[in-house]
Design a protein around this motif. Structure first.
Motif, PDB file in Angstrom:
ATOM      1  N   GLU A  98       0.835  -1.205   0.000  1.00 29.29           N
ATOM      2  CA  GLU A  98       0.000   0.000   0.000  1.00 29.29           C
ATOM      3  C   GLU A  98       0.874   1.262   0.000  1.00 29.29           C
ATOM      4  OE1 GLU A  98      -2.363  -0.495   3.448  1.00 29.29           O
ATOM      5  OE2 GLU A  98      -3.800  -1.885   2.511  1.00 29.29           O
ATOM      6  N   GLU A 145       1.163   4.342  -2.957  1.00 29.09           N
ATOM      7  CA  GLU A 145       1.086   5.768  -2.661  1.00 29.09           C
ATOM      8  C   GLU A 145       2.374   6.470  -3.076  1.00 29.09           C
ATOM      9  OE1 GLU A 145       0.006   6.653   1.343  1.00 29.09           O
ATOM     10  OE2 GLU A 145      -1.903   5.561   1.253  1.00 29.09           O
ATOM     11  N   GLY A 204      -2.665  10.281   2.272  1.00 27.08           N
ATOM     12  CA  GLY A 204      -2.996   8.888   2.049  1.00 27.08           C
ATOM     13  C   GLY A 204      -3.085   8.136   3.363  1.00 27.08           C
ATOM     14  N   ASP A 205      -3.118   6.831   3.251  1.00 22.18           N
ATOM     15  CA  ASP A 205      -3.152   6.008   4.460  1.00 22.18           C
ATOM     16  C   ASP A 205      -1.786   5.909   5.122  1.00 22.18           C
ATOM     17  OD1 ASP A 205      -5.875   5.465   4.192  1.00 22.18           O
ATOM     18  OD2 ASP A 205      -5.500   3.738   2.887  1.00 22.18           O
TER      19      ASP A 205
END
Length: 286
Positions: free
Chosen positions: A128, A132, A151-152
């Motif tokens: 992930e 990003e 983002g996360d």
């Protein structure tokens, strides 16, 4: 590819400067590890991007890169700045290689994280974060005004990169890895995808999986060049040539010859004459 571990700077420089004068050799690569993966565990290992910048300044023709950058080592905005600097230093010859970083099952690679105070997140987090990072880096290289990103895993305020890379619209992005989640990132972001070793049969299978993932998101799989790292045998060059032929037949047109240290005298010329030249019937001129 010359892994910058268990070698001296002058040895790597010698090989790269020799290769720079041999047209059959189109590109040269380092790796991105902070400690050796083999041999003396306390032996020398050069930081990949610092060394790449030095080699960029001492060569003129070779396209060059890190196969592949660990996204776990550097924040993406910092990495974008480093890469843009190398592209400028090289006169626009950078091939930007990136991946999630070391596999969880590679203990010799895992130790470098603890040794340098770096966090080794699990695979889900790492993939992930890579997705990003690719988005952030592309935007930093191409957008003309500062932007925010939330983002996360990454948060930036007023992000901007100047100078930009010389290459327009940006340097090509090569994503390395073979796990399906990484292939999904490659399907979205990569200009090239690299299979980091393993059998040719497995590489072809992973390439087919990448085709399917591209189709799922509406991308033409042919837009992504297939790349593979193949170890060179100094003693059995015919075996190396046979493996390269199989890779070419399997759709891999970007062949990275992995040279192991110590490097023999004139090893780049030997590779061109002994490995590349006999394959001229299989190789299409750029």
């Amino acid at each position: 590819m010359t892994a910058p571990a268990q070698v001296a700077y002058d040895d790597v420089l010698r090989v790269w400067r020799e290769a720079d004068g041999i047209p059959q050799i189109e590109h040269a690569w380092l790796f991105d590890h902070l400690m050796p993966l083999g041999g003396d565990p306390n032996g020398p290992t050069f930081e990949g991007w610092t060394l790449l910048s030095a080699l960029a300044a001492r060569t003129e023709r070779l396209r060059l890169g890190v196969m592949v950058t660990s996204n776990r080592f550097r924040p993406p905005a910092l990495l974008a700045k480093i890469a843009a600097t190398v592209d400028v230093v090289s006169g626009g010859r950078l091939e930007f290689g990136i991946g999630v970083g070391s596999r969880p099952d590679a203990p010799h690679a895992r130790r470098e994280y603890a040794a340098h105070g770096l966090t080794f997140h699990d695979s889900t987090h790492a993939v992930e974060s890579l997705a990003e990072a690719c988005t952030i880096i592309r935007r930093l290289w191409t957008e003309t005004a500062p932007f925010d990103f939330h983002g996360d895993h990454h948060h930036l305020t007023g992000a901007f990169c100047s100078p930009k890379p010389l290459q327009r619209p940006r340097p090509p992005i090569l994503i390395g890895g073979q796990a399906t989640p990484t292939l999904r990132v490659a399907a979205e972001h990569a200009d090239r995808w690299n299979m980091p070793g393993g059998s040719i049969e497995k590489a072809i299978g992973r390439s087919t999986a990448l085709d399917r993932l591209c189709i799922e998101i509406g991308r033409n799989p042919a837009e992504i060049t297939r790349s593979i790292v193949l170890p060179v045998s100094y003693d059995r060059p015919q075996d190396t040539r046979n493996t390269i032929r199989a890779a070419l037949d399997g759709g891999f047109s970007h062949i990275v010859l992995g040279l192991h240290a110590p490097y023999p005298p004139a090893v780049a010329r030997w590779a061109a004459d002994t490995i590349i030249a006999p394959l001229s019937d299989k190789i299409t001129a750029p």
